[in-house]
Scaffold this motif. Sequence first.
Motif, PDB file in Angstrom:
ATOM      1  N   GLN A  30       0.837  -1.199   0.000  1.00 12.06           N
ATOM      2  CA  GLN A  30       0.000   0.000   0.000  1.00 12.06           C
ATOM      3  C   GLN A  30       0.872   1.248   0.000  1.00 12.06           C
ATOM      4  OE1 GLN A  30      -2.828   0.203   3.213  1.00 12.06           O
ATOM      5  NE2 GLN A  30      -3.433   2.289   2.720  1.00 12.06           N
ATOM      6  N   ALA A  31       1.956   1.213   0.748  1.00  6.35           N
ATOM      7  CA  ALA A  31       2.860   2.367   0.808  1.00  6.35           C
ATOM      8  C   ALA A  31       3.459   2.671  -0.563  1.00  6.35           C
ATOM      9  CB  ALA A  31       3.969   2.112   1.825  1.00  6.35           C
ATOM     10  N   THR A  32       3.787   1.630  -1.298  1.00  7.32           N
ATOM     11  CA  THR A  32       4.345   1.827  -2.640  1.00  7.32           C
ATOM     12  C   THR A  32       3.319   2.472  -3.560  1.00  7.32           C
ATOM     13  OG1 THR A  32       5.853  -0.033  -2.371  1.00  7.32           O
ATOM     14  CG2 THR A  32       5.368   0.643  -4.626  1.00  7.32           C
ATOM     15  N   TYR A  36       3.701   6.067  -5.511  1.00  9.42           N
ATOM     16  CA  TYR A  36       3.462   6.273  -6.946  1.00  9.42           C
ATOM     17  C   TYR A  36       2.483   7.420  -7.156  1.00  9.42           C
ATOM     18  CZ  TYR A  36       5.306   1.496  -7.844  1.00  9.42           C
ATOM     19  OH  TYR A  36       6.071   0.360  -7.922  1.00  9.42           O
ATOM     20  N   GLU A  37       1.384   7.377  -6.416  1.00  6.39           N
ATOM     21  CA  GLU A  37       0.322   8.368  -6.600  1.00  6.39           C
ATOM     22  C   GLU A  37       0.747   9.770  -6.184  1.00  6.39           C
ATOM     23  OE1 GLU A  37      -3.245   6.901  -4.721  1.00  6.39           O
ATOM     24  OE2 GLU A  37      -3.433   5.243  -6.161  1.00  6.39           O
ATOM     25  N   PRO A  43       6.960   4.453 -10.776  1.00  9.21           N
ATOM     26  CA  PRO A  43       6.720   3.022 -10.969  1.00  9.21           C
ATOM     27  C   PRO A  43       7.623   2.476 -12.068  1.00  9.21           C
ATOM     28  CG  PRO A  43       4.712   4.302 -11.384  1.00  9.21           C
ATOM     29  CD  PRO A  43       5.810   5.263 -11.144  1.00  9.21           C
ATOM     30  N   PRO A  44       8.129   1.269 -11.896  1.00 14.00           N
ATOM     31  CA  PRO A  44       8.919   0.665 -12.970  1.00 14.00           C
ATOM     32  C   PRO A  44       8.011   0.356 -14.162  1.00 14.00           C
ATOM     33  CG  PRO A  44       8.604  -0.908 -11.177  1.00 14.00           C
ATOM     34  CD  PRO A  44       8.025   0.398 -10.722  1.00 14.00           C
ATOM     35  N   LEU A  45       8.630   0.206 -15.319  1.00 19.27           N
ATOM     36  CA  LEU A  45       7.877  -0.046 -16.536  1.00 19.27           C
ATOM     37  C   LEU A  45       6.944  -1.240 -16.389  1.00 19.27           C
ATOM     38  CD1 LEU A  45       7.221   0.607 -19.455  1.00 19.27           C
ATOM     39  CD2 LEU A  45       9.211  -0.744 -20.127  1.00 19.27           C
TER      40      LEU A  45
END
Length: 121
Positions: A30-32, A36-37, A43-45
């Motif tokens: 969730q933290a990731t 991103y947001e 974010p990686p491809l």
Amino acid sequence: MNIVGERLKELRVNARYSQKQLAELCETTQATIGRYEMGVAEPPLQKLLWYADFFNVSLDYIFGRTDNPKGMSQSKEALKSALAVDGGLETLMTMCFTPGTVFNEKLKDAIVQVLREVKEE
């Protein structure tokens, strides 16, 4: 917040997923998702492709290159309207020379056809 983060959040919210639910679906935390947001992490491809597939949108949309979730315009009507406004020709050229777009594929086909005709003469 950057455009990618905004789009990722918009996709999640519009589909009524919590950050936690989406994190479980795309095998992250969730933290990731939150990073991103917020634009704190990119974010990686692989994750961007996952988002595009999962939400059935184009990477052009995620990256803010177009406001059309399906990607660069592909219809004759959209082409005509794009050419009618200032900068429309530049938009068309971008669509023709952006790999993977329908116009790019059509341009390649047209060039190949012309070259075949020249070769046969």
